[in-house]
Write a protein that holds these residues in place. Structure first.
Motif, PDB file in Angstrom:
ATOM      1  N   UNK A 166      11.931   9.818 -13.562  1.00 34.04           N
ATOM      2  CA  UNK A 166      12.622   9.659 -12.333  1.00 34.04           C
ATOM      3  C   UNK A 166      12.574  10.899 -11.471  1.00 34.04           C
ATOM      4  N   UNK A 167      12.075  12.013 -12.170  1.00 35.90           N
ATOM      5  CA  UNK A 167      11.860  13.325 -11.175  1.00 35.90           C
ATOM      6  C   UNK A 167      10.678  13.177 -10.654  1.00 35.90           C
ATOM      7  N   UNK A 168       9.718  12.352 -11.097  1.00 36.77           N
ATOM      8  CA  UNK A 168       8.603  12.230 -10.552  1.00 36.77           C
ATOM      9  C   UNK A 168       8.321  10.528  -9.948  1.00 36.77           C
ATOM     10  N   UNK A 169       8.939  10.176  -8.882  1.00 35.65           N
ATOM     11  CA  UNK A 169       8.995   8.747  -8.790  1.00 35.65           C
ATOM     12  C   UNK A 169       7.742   7.759  -8.785  1.00 35.65           C
ATOM     13  N   UNK A 170       6.822   8.427  -8.426  1.00 32.99           N
ATOM     14  CA  UNK A 170       5.502   7.656  -8.565  1.00 32.99           C
ATOM     15  C   UNK A 170       5.215   7.380  -9.960  1.00 32.99           C
ATOM     16  N   UNK A 171       5.497   8.076 -10.757  1.00 31.04           N
ATOM     17  CA  UNK A 171       5.334   7.845 -12.251  1.00 31.04           C
ATOM     18  C   UNK A 171       5.956   6.584 -12.695  1.00 31.04           C
ATOM     19  N   UNK A 217       0.932  -1.155  -0.080  1.00 26.05           N
ATOM     20  CA  UNK A 217      -0.029  -0.181  -0.140  1.00 26.05           C
ATOM     21  C   UNK A 217       0.958   1.340  -0.094  1.00 26.05           C
ATOM     22  N   UNK A 218       0.811   1.933  -1.014  1.00 22.63           N
ATOM     23  CA  UNK A 218       1.642   3.227  -1.194  1.00 22.63           C
ATOM     24  C   UNK A 218       0.858   4.460  -0.998  1.00 22.63           C
ATOM     25  N   UNK A 219       1.569   5.495  -0.650  1.00 31.39           N
ATOM     26  CA  UNK A 219       1.109   6.879  -0.561  1.00 31.39           C
ATOM     27  C   UNK A 219       1.556   7.641  -1.624  1.00 31.39           C
ATOM     28  N   UNK A 220       1.687   9.005  -1.700  1.00 34.14           N
ATOM     29  CA  UNK A 220       2.234   9.735  -2.374  1.00 34.14           C
ATOM     30  C   UNK A 220       2.169  11.108  -2.015  1.00 34.14           C
ATOM     31  N   UNK A 221       3.294  12.201  -2.031  1.00 34.93           N
ATOM     32  CA  UNK A 221       3.689  13.266  -1.598  1.00 34.93           C
ATOM     33  C   UNK A 221       3.239  14.292  -2.866  1.00 34.93           C
ATOM     34  N   UNK A 222       3.236  15.581  -2.499  1.00 30.99           N
ATOM     35  CA  UNK A 222       2.865  16.670  -3.516  1.00 30.99           C
ATOM     36  C   UNK A 222       4.162  16.695  -4.440  1.00 30.99           C
ATOM     37  N   UNK A 223       5.117  16.164  -4.096  1.00 31.75           N
ATOM     38  CA  UNK A 223       6.577  16.084  -4.918  1.00 31.75           C
ATOM     39  C   UNK A 223       6.706  15.145  -5.610  1.00 31.75           C
ATOM     40  N   UNK A 224       5.560  14.140  -5.598  1.00 32.96           N
ATOM     41  CA  UNK A 224       5.625  12.771  -6.300  1.00 32.96           C
ATOM     42  C   UNK A 224       6.237  11.954  -5.917  1.00 32.96           C
ATOM     43  N   UNK A 225       6.890  11.948  -4.572  1.00 28.58           N
ATOM     44  CA  UNK A 225       7.447  10.801  -3.916  1.00 28.58           C
ATOM     45  C   UNK A 225       6.582   9.842  -3.558  1.00 28.58           C
ATOM     46  N   UNK A 264      -1.157  -1.067  -4.313  1.00 25.73           N
ATOM     47  CA  UNK A 264      -2.243   0.039  -4.322  1.00 25.73           C
ATOM     48  C   UNK A 264      -1.662   1.264  -3.952  1.00 25.73           C
ATOM     49  N   UNK A 265      -2.338   2.268  -4.731  1.00 25.49           N
ATOM     50  CA  UNK A 265      -1.981   3.580  -4.593  1.00 25.49           C
ATOM     51  C   UNK A 265      -2.866   4.573  -3.838  1.00 25.49           C
ATOM     52  N   UNK A 266      -2.885   5.175  -2.834  1.00 28.28           N
ATOM     53  CA  UNK A 266      -3.954   5.667  -2.005  1.00 28.28           C
ATOM     54  C   UNK A 266      -3.700   7.347  -2.114  1.00 28.28           C
ATOM     55  N   UNK A 267      -4.807   7.890  -2.792  1.00 28.41           N
ATOM     56  CA  UNK A 267      -4.386   9.474  -2.836  1.00 28.41           C
ATOM     57  C   UNK A 267      -5.773  10.027  -2.592  1.00 28.41           C
ATOM     58  N   UNK A 268      -5.479  11.357  -1.653  1.00 26.66           N
ATOM     59  CA  UNK A 268      -6.413  12.013  -1.214  1.00 26.66           C
ATOM     60  C   UNK A 268      -6.344  13.541  -1.289  1.00 26.66           C
ATOM     61  N   UNK A 269      -7.267  14.264  -1.678  1.00 31.38           N
ATOM     62  CA  UNK A 269      -7.079  15.820  -2.224  1.00 31.38           C
ATOM     63  C   UNK A 269      -6.946  15.976  -3.483  1.00 31.38           C
ATOM     64  N   UNK A 280       4.755  -1.923 -16.538  1.00 30.64           N
ATOM     65  CA  UNK A 280       3.709  -3.211 -17.441  1.00 30.64           C
ATOM     66  C   UNK A 280       3.961  -4.493 -16.304  1.00 30.64           C
ATOM     67  N   UNK A 281       4.871  -4.010 -15.195  1.00 33.27           N
ATOM     68  CA  UNK A 281       5.013  -5.429 -14.505  1.00 33.27           C
ATOM     69  C   UNK A 281       4.124  -5.981 -13.501  1.00 33.27           C
ATOM     70  N   UNK A 282       3.485  -4.959 -12.859  1.00 35.32           N
ATOM     71  CA  UNK A 282       2.778  -5.400 -11.674  1.00 35.32           C
ATOM     72  C   UNK A 282       1.445  -4.615 -11.687  1.00 35.32           C
ATOM     73  N   UNK A 283       0.349  -5.131 -11.381  1.00 36.87           N
ATOM     74  CA  UNK A 283      -0.944  -4.491 -11.460  1.00 36.87           C
ATOM     75  C   UNK A 283      -1.159  -3.392 -10.352  1.00 36.87           C
ATOM     76  N   UNK A 284      -1.639  -2.135 -10.721  1.00 33.19           N
ATOM     77  CA  UNK A 284      -1.695  -0.993  -9.662  1.00 33.19           C
ATOM     78  C   UNK A 284      -3.190  -0.707  -9.623  1.00 33.19           C
ATOM     79  N   UNK A 285      -3.702  -0.554  -8.446  1.00 36.32           N
ATOM     80  CA  UNK A 285      -5.113   0.079  -8.132  1.00 36.32           C
ATOM     81  C   UNK A 285      -4.877   1.363  -7.571  1.00 36.32           C
TER      82      UNK A 285
END
Length: 230
Positions: free
Chosen positions: A210-215, A133-141, A189-194, A221-226
């Motif tokens: 790479x400047x936007x790591x979440x990208x 379960x992943x989150x994400x920052x506004x800097x795309x980390x 799983x990527x959870x995003x709020x806001x 194409x290796x792993x399913x992401x929801x």
């Protein structure tokens, strides 16, 4: 693999999804492994997840990333998980912390040793992870893959499961699952709020950068992401 988006997601709906994936893993392989992110955002998810009908004794839990602070520190993700997830029936899960004792002074050499020890601590877990379960920052980390931070380039490529990163834009050195170890998971799983984070996600979804790591998680194409959008 296609990215599956879930708009207007609730913590309860995401908790049910995670529990279903873990039940399937237990049914197929006899045990399940889950990596969770820290910070304040997942608290509602943790409290919904711990109430799910699940054979928690067969679930191994680790962190996606951890700040290199003592467990009694206010910023400890280990303590956060203990308070909000590993309660009630979920206390039967096997949680493996990345470290217990910390030296007084942190240097790159010390961080190297911490990462090596942590890799040894988690080596016996059932790999690959069933779900992270992943989150994400506004800097795309995501995880502790902070763009441009010392250690990040290594963590994006390392064959080790864990590496250290020292972000300039956030407090504390970190131990984080590397990008290859995340992409080896059976599901992400990527959870995003806001709205602001949603805008960052939309930008990152356009192409891998790479400047936007979440990208790098989204555009692969290796792993399913929801993606669960609150």
């Amino acid at each position: 693999m296609a990215v599956t988006e879930h708009p207007n997601a609730t913590p309860a709906a995401l908790a049910a999804h995670i529990a279903s994936a873990l039940r399937s893993a237990i049914a197929e392989r006899g045990r399940a492994s889950l990596a969770v992110s820290g910070g304040k955002s997942p608290i509602a998810l943790f409290e919904a997840l711990r109430g799910q009908d699940l054979d928690w004794a067969k679930v191994s839990v680790i962190l996606v990333d951890e700040r290199v602070v003592p467990r009694d520190h206010a910023d400890s993700n280990t303590a956060l998980v203990a308070r909000h997830l590993l309660q009630g029936a979920a206390a039967a899960a096997r949680f493996v912390p990345f470290f217990r004792e910390l030296p007084a002074v942190l240097s790159e050499q010390v961080l190297d040793r911490l990462a090596q020890d942590a890799n040894e601590r988690i080596a016996h877990l059932p790999w690959p992870l069933d779900l992270a379960v992943l989150g994400m920052g506004e800097d795309a980390h995501t995880a502790s893959l902070f763009p441009g931070a010392p250690g990040c380039a290594h963590a994006l490529e390392s064959t080790e499961r864990l590496a250290w990163v020292t972000p300039a834009t956030a407090p504390h050195a970190r131990l984080t699952l590397t990008l290859p170890s995340l992409l080896a998971a059976r599901e992400l799983v990527l959870s995003i709020a806001g709205e602001s984070k949603l805008a960052v996600y939309r930008r990152a979804a356009q192409q891998a950068d790479a400047a936007l790591p979440v990208s790098l998680v989204i555009n692969q194409t290796q792993t399913p992401v929801s993606v669960w959008m609150a």
